[in-house]
Design an enzyme around this catalytic site. Sequence first.
Site, short mmCIF file in Angstrom:
data_model
loop_
_atom_site.label_atom_id
_atom_site.label_comp_id
_atom_site.label_asym_id
_atom_site.label_seq_id
_atom_site.Cartn_x
_atom_site.Cartn_y
_atom_site.Cartn_z
N ARG A 190 -3.79 -4.50 7.82
CA ARG A 190 -4.80 -3.54 8.29
C ARG A 190 -6.09 -4.24 8.67
O ARG A 190 -6.82 -3.76 9.54
CB ARG A 190 -5.03 -2.44 7.26
N TYR A 221 6.21 -8.23 8.73
CA TYR A 221 5.97 -6.79 8.85
C TYR A 221 6.18 -6.34 10.28
O TYR A 221 5.93 -7.09 11.23
CB TYR A 221 4.52 -6.45 8.49
N ASP A 246 -6.86 1.94 7.82
CA ASP A 246 -5.53 2.48 8.09
C ASP A 246 -5.63 3.99 8.25
O ASP A 246 -6.72 4.57 8.20
CB ASP A 246 -4.52 2.09 7.00
N ASP A 280 0.83 -1.20 0.00
CA ASP A 280 0.00 0.00 0.00
C ASP A 280 0.87 1.25 0.00
O ASP A 280 2.00 1.23 0.51
CB ASP A 280 -0.90 0.02 1.24
#
Length: 312
Positions: free
Chosen positions: A179, A67, A81, A39
């Site tokens: 997310r 992540y 988000d 993203d």
Amino acid sequence: MLSGLVIVDKPQGWTSHDVVGRMRRLAGTRKVGHAGTLDPMATGVLVVGINKATRLLTYIVGTSKTYTATIRLGQSTVTDDAEGDVTATAGTSGVSEQAMYDGVAALTGDIQQVPSSVSAIKVNGERAYARVRSGEDVKLAARPVTIHRFEVHAIRRDPEADVVDLDVTVECSSGTYIRALARDLGNALGVGGHLTALRRTHVGPYSLDQARTLDQLAEELNVLEMSQAARALMPNRELSAEETTEISFGRRIAAGAPAGSPAAATADHPAAAFAPDGSLVALLADAGSFAKPVLVFAPGNGAPPVRTVVEG
């Protein structure tokens, strides 16, 4: 012709497509692709393939990812988000740390996850995020994903804003939306949640330690040569000179392992086959007593890779 992988440290605000466009200019070729979208808000590892190495990308997309992220509890957003408008708030003072840890544990392992409605998943031929932007209420189906590790490193309360920020590490299967994890954790705790920061540190065997920023790559185009890239990605098979010749012409050779055994290579998870000089010759799948080429790279002759059909 330049071929290989470039491990990019994607900057915030850039789309993965933006990065591919920049890499096309830096590498001087149109044949550039990436192995898994990040993203625009996210930073970190984006694996980019150049020329022949784009053929490796399909085998990278399905690898696990890692992540680091920050999850904010107490606020829900339209995008799950920080880029989306806040749609709901709830006080977090009554949420205990133990409840947070329990919520994280419940989202670890094999789970069914509903992707964010503003994901790039196509719904009747149109991206979900485009439908949301046009005002449509998009409902996506749940899909199975695996959260190998969901670790909380820090819990920070902001009494004034009545929110809680959790710094976490997530190691997960391909197709996981971090997310959506933030959203689901917040919903399970009854306060809502969204992602405020996301950085990808690993894609399969490729890590942030290998990554370079676009500015660094503009100064020196650091390319992971195809043989090195394949050695890190797949099981390895060292060929004899005779086997190299056979495979280079698309012919089969003796299997590396019995078909169906844990060590057997398949069309979806092939072995990387190397010539005696160390160059990448082909990707192989074991079929019965033979190994057949899934993809032949025809080293040294400048010819494009030849794809062959692997039968059972």
